[in-house]
Design an enzyme around this catalytic site. Structure first.
Site, PDB file in Angstrom:
ATOM      1  N   THR A   1      28.702  81.275  34.143  1.00 19.90           N
ATOM      2  CA  THR A   1      27.771  81.431  32.754  1.00 19.90           C
ATOM      3  C   THR A   1      28.136  80.541  31.503  1.00 19.90           C
ATOM      4  O   THR A   1      27.517  80.220  31.156  1.00 19.90           O
ATOM      5  CB  THR A   1      27.825  82.747  33.179  1.00 19.90           C
ATOM      6  OG1 THR A   1      27.519  83.618  34.059  1.00 19.90           O
ATOM      7  CG2 THR A   1      26.802  83.432  32.146  1.00 19.90           C
TER       8      THR A   1
ATOM      9  N   GLU B   1      29.085  92.467  30.344  1.00 20.76           N
ATOM     10  CA  GLU B   1      29.302  91.065  30.201  1.00 20.76           C
ATOM     11  C   GLU B   1      29.876  90.821  29.329  1.00 20.76           C
ATOM     12  O   GLU B   1      29.388  89.705  29.547  1.00 20.76           O
ATOM     13  CB  GLU B   1      27.670  91.315  30.037  1.00 20.76           C
ATOM     14  CG  GLU B   1      26.781  92.112  30.756  1.00 20.76           C
ATOM     15  CD  GLU B   1      26.375  90.937  32.325  1.00 20.76           C
ATOM     16  OE1 GLU B   1      27.676  90.515  33.007  1.00 20.76           O
ATOM     17  OE2 GLU B   1      24.992  90.227  32.133  1.00 20.76           O
TER      18      GLU B   1
END
Length: 311
Positions: free
Chosen positions: A184, A131
């Site tokens: 994101t 991530e």
């Protein structure tokens, strides 16, 4: 072991009031990673299927292989070599935990090939590095449920303290992905750095209520608690006709509806498959009214999480 194939499912993170601390897995879609041993040391991306050429082919810069390199370094292994094929079965920037699924499938596959030196819980920090590679933030609310399955709570990041809680057997998720994309990093950038005391208190009450509602199978409490007064009001402006799509879900049997992860996907929780399907039809129809095509996934909560696939 000369070859391994692993699957990791899509996830819904935040779950309305639980920004960066709640997440759950669904059954499909998900990413698949194939590993094949080779004689030359090093990890090579042989192919990525389904990304339209958008993901980096460099092992250090791709979330699926970056986590593998991190694991090998941690174990002090220098002579390991393999080729990687990534099957991207969900869109990028979807709010469905796309990068998390790749990272989790990657750590599952290489852990299996190495003889399982780590437990699933011990794989979490490595998956979180995926991530960090993808978005710059090593959050666990997608990789946690994708790896462990079920409904996950992240109590703390330092030290990492993560656990699952039981959910009602008749709880279903409707996940609707409109044909738009939200980065994101951009979705995090627009968030405010400070929150009012009033909103903090309201959010804490909803977080506690949602946990209690899930554990007690109290559907009314689940519904009352699926309210986000901090993140949703800001991020919803990035999703066309968000309020109308949300109302369509609520008017057709959903307990609650909000943004999945950083969006643009939206999710609803419902009691029973029929209500979940009704919400799905209504949400897709409302997006269609806005001229936006969408894909739908209806699923019970995936309790198993990532898995090794056998031919």
């Amino acid at each position: 072991m000369n070859s391994v194939k692993a699957f990791a499912p899509a996830t819904v993170a935040n779950v309305a009031c639980g920004f960066d601390i709640f997440g759950f897995a669904i059954k499909e879609p998900g990413d698949v990673v194939e590993l094949r041993r080779c004689d030359e040391p090093g990890i090579v991306i042989a192919d990525i299927i389904g990304d339209e050429g958008r993901l980096p082919r460099s092992a250090e810069k791709n979330s699926v292989t970056g986590v593998m390199l991190h694991m090998l370094k941690h174990l002090g292994i220098k002579d390991f070599g393999c080729e990687v094929v990534l099957h991207k079965n969900m869109p990028l920037g979807s709010g469905m935990g796309s990068s998390a699924a790749s990272a989790v499938a990657g750590v599952m596959a290489i852990n299996e090939m190495l003889g399982q030196p780590f437990t699933r819980q011990e794989l979490l920090p490595f998956a979180m590095e995926g991530e960090r590679i993808a978005s710059g933030s090593a959050h666990a609310d997608n990789v946690g449920p994708s790896l462990l399955g079920g409904f996950v709570v992240i109590r703390s990041y330092n030290p990492l303290d993560i656990f699952t809680i039981p959910v009602p057997d008749d709880l279903y998720c409707t996940l609707v992905h409109p044909d738009i994309e939200i980065n994101t990093k951009d979705a995090r950038f627009i968030l405010k750095n400070e929150v009012s005391l009033k909103n903090t208190i309201a959010q804490m009450g909803n977080v506690a209520g949602l946990v209690a509602g899930l554990m007690k199978s109290d559907y009314d409490l689940i519904s009352r608690s699926m309210v986000d007064v901090i993140i949703e009001p800001v991020r919803s402006i990035l999703i066309p006709d968000f309020k109308e799509v949300k109302q369509a879900a609520l008017s057709n049997g959903a307990l609650g509806c909000s943004i999945s992860g950083s969006g643009p996907s939206m999710f609803a929780l419902s009691r029973g498959l029929e209500n979940a399907n009704n919400a799905a039809t209504a949400m897709r129809a409302r997006f269609a009214q806005a001229g936006i095509e969408s894909a739908i996934h209806v699923s019970a909560i995936n309790q198993g999480g990532a898995m090794i696939l056998t031919d």
